[in-house]
Design a protein around this motif. Structure first.
Motif, PDB file in Angstrom:
ATOM      1  N   GLU A   1      -2.849   2.015  -7.467  1.00 25.37           N
ATOM      2  CA  GLU A   1      -2.050   1.744  -6.267  1.00 25.37           C
ATOM      3  C   GLU A   1      -1.735   0.254  -6.135  1.00 25.37           C
ATOM      4  O   GLU A   1      -0.616  -0.122  -5.795  1.00 25.37           O
ATOM      5  CB  GLU A   1      -2.790   2.224  -5.017  1.00 25.37           C
ATOM      6  CG  GLU A   1      -2.858   3.724  -4.876  1.00 25.37           C
ATOM      7  CD  GLU A   1      -3.743   4.165  -3.711  1.00 25.37           C
ATOM      8  OE1 GLU A   1      -4.125   3.317  -2.872  1.00 25.37           O
ATOM      9  OE2 GLU A   1      -4.046   5.371  -3.645  1.00 25.37           O
ATOM     10  N   ALA A   2      -2.729  -0.586  -6.427  1.00 28.63           N
ATOM     11  CA  ALA A   2      -2.523  -2.027  -6.332  1.00 28.63           C
ATOM     12  C   ALA A   2      -1.475  -2.493  -7.338  1.00 28.63           C
ATOM     13  O   ALA A   2      -0.601  -3.315  -7.012  1.00 28.63           O
ATOM     14  CB  ALA A   2      -3.840  -2.765  -6.546  1.00 28.63           C
ATOM     15  N   LEU A   3      -1.535  -1.969  -8.553  1.00 26.22           N
ATOM     16  CA  LEU A   3      -0.552  -2.342  -9.569  1.00 26.22           C
ATOM     17  C   LEU A   3       0.845  -1.850  -9.208  1.00 26.22           C
ATOM     18  O   LEU A   3       1.827  -2.563  -9.412  1.00 26.22           O
ATOM     19  CB  LEU A   3      -0.977  -1.803 -10.937  1.00 26.22           C
ATOM     20  CG  LEU A   3      -2.140  -2.537 -11.590  1.00 26.22           C
ATOM     21  CD1 LEU A   3      -2.597  -1.808 -12.846  1.00 26.22           C
ATOM     22  CD2 LEU A   3      -1.766  -3.969 -11.917  1.00 26.22           C
ATOM     23  N   GLU A   4       0.941  -0.654  -8.668  1.00 27.90           N
ATOM     24  CA  GLU A   4       2.248  -0.141  -8.253  1.00 27.90           C
ATOM     25  C   GLU A   4       2.856  -1.017  -7.169  1.00 27.90           C
ATOM     26  O   GLU A   4       4.050  -1.332  -7.200  1.00 27.90           O
ATOM     27  CB  GLU A   4       2.119   1.309  -7.773  1.00 27.90           C
ATOM     28  CG  GLU A   4       1.898   2.290  -8.910  1.00 27.90           C
ATOM     29  CD  GLU A   4       1.623   3.711  -8.426  1.00 27.90           C
ATOM     30  OE1 GLU A   4       1.623   3.955  -7.203  1.00 27.90           O
ATOM     31  OE2 GLU A   4       1.400   4.575  -9.288  1.00 27.90           O
ATOM     32  N   LYS A   5       2.036  -1.449  -6.202  1.00 27.27           N
ATOM     33  CA  LYS A   5       2.528  -2.352  -5.152  1.00 27.27           C
ATOM     34  C   LYS A   5       2.979  -3.684  -5.734  1.00 27.27           C
ATOM     35  O   LYS A   5       3.999  -4.235  -5.331  1.00 27.27           O
ATOM     36  CB  LYS A   5       1.452  -2.582  -4.097  1.00 27.27           C
ATOM     37  CG  LYS A   5       1.243  -1.411  -3.184  1.00 27.27           C
ATOM     38  CD  LYS A   5       0.167  -1.690  -2.148  1.00 27.27           C
ATOM     39  CE  LYS A   5      -0.066  -0.478  -1.273  1.00 27.27           C
ATOM     40  NZ  LYS A   5      -1.096  -0.723  -0.260  1.00 27.27           N
ATOM     41  N   LEU A   6       2.229  -4.202  -6.687  1.00 25.32           N
ATOM     42  CA  LEU A   6       2.593  -5.458  -7.347  1.00 25.32           C
ATOM     43  C   LEU A   6       3.926  -5.320  -8.068  1.00 25.32           C
ATOM     44  O   LEU A   6       4.794  -6.189  -7.950  1.00 25.32           O
ATOM     45  CB  LEU A   6       1.500  -5.879  -8.334  1.00 25.32           C
ATOM     46  CG  LEU A   6       1.818  -7.104  -9.189  1.00 25.32           C
ATOM     47  CD1 LEU A   6       1.947  -8.351  -8.329  1.00 25.32           C
ATOM     48  CD2 LEU A   6       0.754  -7.288 -10.253  1.00 25.32           C
ATOM     49  N   PHE A   7       4.121  -4.236  -8.797  1.00 27.31           N
ATOM     50  CA  PHE A   7       5.367  -4.027  -9.530  1.00 27.31           C
ATOM     51  C   PHE A   7       6.555  -3.921  -8.578  1.00 27.31           C
ATOM     52  O   PHE A   7       7.616  -4.499  -8.827  1.00 27.31           O
ATOM     53  CB  PHE A   7       5.287  -2.773 -10.404  1.00 27.31           C
ATOM     54  CG  PHE A   7       4.259  -2.866 -11.505  1.00 27.31           C
ATOM     55  CD1 PHE A   7       3.946  -4.075 -12.100  1.00 27.31           C
ATOM     56  CD2 PHE A   7       3.602  -1.732 -11.936  1.00 27.31           C
ATOM     57  CE1 PHE A   7       3.010  -4.152 -13.115  1.00 27.31           C
ATOM     58  CE2 PHE A   7       2.652  -1.799 -12.953  1.00 27.31           C
ATOM     59  CZ  PHE A   7       2.357  -3.016 -13.543  1.00 27.31           C
ATOM     60  N   ILE A   8       6.380  -3.213  -7.477  1.00 28.63           N
ATOM     61  CA  ILE A   8       7.456  -3.078  -6.491  1.00 28.63           C
ATOM     62  C   ILE A   8       7.797  -4.433  -5.892  1.00 28.63           C
ATOM     63  O   ILE A   8       8.968  -4.794  -5.744  1.00 28.63           O
ATOM     64  CB  ILE A   8       7.070  -2.057  -5.396  1.00 28.63           C
ATOM     65  CG1 ILE A   8       7.053  -0.648  -5.976  1.00 28.63           C
ATOM     66  CG2 ILE A   8       8.013  -2.150  -4.202  1.00 28.63           C
ATOM     67  CD1 ILE A   8       6.424   0.396  -5.069  1.00 28.63           C
ATOM     68  N   GLN A   9       6.784  -5.198  -5.557  1.00 29.89           N
ATOM     69  CA  GLN A   9       6.989  -6.523  -4.985  1.00 29.89           C
ATOM     70  C   GLN A   9       7.719  -7.434  -5.972  1.00 29.89           C
ATOM     71  O   GLN A   9       8.666  -8.126  -5.596  1.00 29.89           O
ATOM     72  CB  GLN A   9       5.650  -7.148  -4.606  1.00 29.89           C
ATOM     73  CG  GLN A   9       5.763  -8.560  -4.060  1.00 29.89           C
ATOM     74  CD  GLN A   9       4.401  -9.185  -3.812  1.00 29.89           C
ATOM     75  OE1 GLN A   9       3.374  -8.515  -3.876  1.00 29.89           O
ATOM     76  NE2 GLN A   9       4.388 -10.455  -3.546  1.00 29.89           N
TER      77      GLN A   9
END
Length: 83
Positions: A31-39
């Motif tokens: 989840e943290a990586l997905e948020k980072l990629f979106i950002q």
């Protein structure tokens, strides 16, 4: 598959958060990586940030980028000649 080595402090914080949220550490990391990629994908570069302002307050004189040196010389000469 990817393996990541985390410092003990981060590992402990991750474990506490996983227990608190009733999720696995893997799920939290994903989840943290997905948020980072979106950002990262949504961040604008400097041109995109200022694009709406470029030319908004223009002088209407389209030759300024070409004739600015001549205009500057004229102003300096006029100032020096006025003394």
């Amino acid at each position: 598959m990817t393996t990541v080595r985390l410092p003990i402090e981060i590992e402990q914080r991750l474990e506490i958060l996983a227990q608190k949220k009733h999720k696995s550490k893997t799920d939290l990391i994903r989840e943290a990586l997905e948020k980072l990629f979106i950002q990262e994908e949504s961040e604008k570069d400097s041109y995109e940030l200022g694009e709406e302002y470029f030319g908004k307050y223009g002088s209407g004189d389209g030759s300024l980028s070409i004739t600015y040196k001549d205009k500057l010389k004229d102003k300096i000469n006029a100032k020096l000649n006025s003394h």
